[in-house]
Design a protein around this motif. Structure first.
Motif, PDB file in Angstrom:
ATOM      1  N   LEU A 110     -47.596  -7.925 -27.382  1.00  0.00           N
ATOM      2  CA  LEU A 110     -47.644  -8.729 -28.605  1.00  0.00           C
ATOM      3  C   LEU A 110     -48.733  -8.215 -29.541  1.00  0.00           C
ATOM      4  CD1 LEU A 110     -47.497 -12.264 -26.944  1.00  0.00           C
ATOM      5  CD2 LEU A 110     -45.597 -10.986 -27.954  1.00  0.00           C
ATOM      6  N   ILE A 140     -49.918 -17.783 -29.862  1.00  0.00           N
ATOM      7  CA  ILE A 140     -49.500 -18.333 -28.567  1.00  0.00           C
ATOM      8  C   ILE A 140     -50.662 -19.030 -27.870  1.00  0.00           C
ATOM      9  CG2 ILE A 140     -48.826 -17.645 -26.218  1.00  0.00           C
ATOM     10  CD1 ILE A 140     -46.884 -15.674 -27.592  1.00  0.00           C
ATOM     11  N   PHE A 141     -51.813 -18.388 -27.832  1.00  0.00           N
ATOM     12  CA  PHE A 141     -52.949 -19.031 -27.170  1.00  0.00           C
ATOM     13  C   PHE A 141     -53.427 -20.250 -27.962  1.00  0.00           C
ATOM     14  CE2 PHE A 141     -53.295 -14.777 -25.122  1.00  0.00           C
ATOM     15  CZ  PHE A 141     -52.985 -15.221 -23.850  1.00  0.00           C
ATOM     16  N   VAL A 201     -47.899 -10.137 -22.652  1.00  0.00           N
ATOM     17  CA  VAL A 201     -48.955 -10.432 -23.624  1.00  0.00           C
ATOM     18  C   VAL A 201     -49.450  -9.143 -24.283  1.00  0.00           C
ATOM     19  CG1 VAL A 201     -51.306 -11.331 -23.884  1.00  0.00           C
ATOM     20  CG2 VAL A 201     -49.658 -12.555 -22.466  1.00  0.00           C
ATOM     21  N   GLU A 202     -49.534  -8.064 -23.496  1.00  0.00           N
ATOM     22  CA  GLU A 202     -50.027  -6.796 -24.043  1.00  0.00           C
ATOM     23  C   GLU A 202     -49.043  -6.203 -25.058  1.00  0.00           C
ATOM     24  OE1 GLU A 202     -49.994  -7.509 -20.752  1.00  0.00           O
ATOM     25  OE2 GLU A 202     -52.140  -7.751 -20.442  1.00  0.00           O
ATOM     26  N   GLU A 248     -51.910  -8.835 -32.146  1.00  0.00           N
ATOM     27  CA  GLU A 248     -53.048  -9.745 -32.032  1.00  0.00           C
ATOM     28  C   GLU A 248     -52.714 -11.097 -32.665  1.00  0.00           C
ATOM     29  OE1 GLU A 248     -56.792  -8.110 -33.236  1.00  0.00           O
ATOM     30  OE2 GLU A 248     -57.735 -10.076 -33.357  1.00  0.00           O
ATOM     31  N   ASP A 259     -44.565 -20.065 -23.293  1.00  0.00           N
ATOM     32  CA  ASP A 259     -43.720 -19.154 -22.515  1.00  0.00           C
ATOM     33  C   ASP A 259     -42.252 -19.562 -22.615  1.00  0.00           C
ATOM     34  OD1 ASP A 259     -46.469 -19.081 -21.420  1.00  0.00           O
ATOM     35  OD2 ASP A 259     -45.610 -17.549 -20.121  1.00  0.00           O
ATOM     36  N   GLU A 306     -49.768 -12.485 -32.912  1.00  0.00           N
ATOM     37  CA  GLU A 306     -48.845 -13.204 -32.025  1.00  0.00           C
ATOM     38  C   GLU A 306     -49.599 -13.792 -30.833  1.00  0.00           C
ATOM     39  OE1 GLU A 306     -44.660 -10.771 -32.621  1.00  0.00           O
ATOM     40  OE2 GLU A 306     -46.266  -9.828 -31.442  1.00  0.00           O
ATOM     41  N   ARG A 307     -50.508 -13.002 -30.256  1.00  0.00           N
ATOM     42  CA  ARG A 307     -51.312 -13.517 -29.124  1.00  0.00           C
ATOM     43  C   ARG A 307     -52.142 -14.718 -29.556  1.00  0.00           C
ATOM     44  NH1 ARG A 307     -52.082  -7.993 -27.819  1.00  0.00           N
ATOM     45  NH2 ARG A 307     -54.031  -7.970 -28.978  1.00  0.00           N
ATOM     46  N   ASN A 308     -52.784 -14.609 -30.724  1.00  0.00           N
ATOM     47  CA  ASN A 308     -53.606 -15.727 -31.205  1.00  0.00           C
ATOM     48  C   ASN A 308     -52.755 -16.970 -31.427  1.00  0.00           C
ATOM     49  OD1 ASN A 308     -55.934 -14.221 -31.115  1.00  0.00           O
ATOM     50  ND2 ASN A 308     -55.836 -13.614 -33.264  1.00  0.00           N
TER      51      ASN A 308
END
Length: 120
Positions: A14, A22-23, A11-12, A16, A99, A18-20
């Motif tokens: 990715l 995925i979440f 996650v680290e 921001e 995932d 990409e993280r947003n």
């Protein structure tokens, strides 16, 4: 039960955005499962570096070591408990998990044993 296995720290790596994304996918699936009544529960686990493994010691008793039991790129990262009509529906939910869809990890689908243990 859907067991989530992924590579710690991905996650680290990715952005921001990409993280947003995925979440956001996770939130969408969780909302859908809540609305359908299939979501029973679930939790993410802390980083594997915080794990302790307890095993029988060769000299008797037990020994406690830092870290997870398995040496692997993928570590147990969390779980979802769902109440589905069929194992195929549970696998369908697992296939949609970010995932799996983005190649960061795998989900293992397992039935939870009933108290009688007749599944074994």
């Amino acid at each position: 039960m859907l067991l989530i296995w992924n590579r710690p720290g991905f996650v680290e790596e990715l952005s921001e955005a990409e993280r947003n994304a995925i979440f956001g996918e996770v939130d969408e699936i969780m909302k859908e499962l809540t609305e359908s009544g299939e979501l029973v529960g679930g939790e993410a686990l802390a980083h594997p570096s915080q794990a302790r493994t307890v095993r029988p010691a060769a000299s008797g008793g037990t020994e406690i070591t830092d870290g997870p039991f398995v040496e692997s790129k993928e570590q147990f990262a969390g779980y979802l408990t769902v109440d589905c009509e069929t194992p195929e529906r549970a696998a369908e939910i697992a296939a949609r998990w970010p995932d799996v869809r983005h190649g960061f990890g795998v989900l293992e689908v397992r039935a939870v044993m009933e108290q009688a243990g007749t599944e074994m």
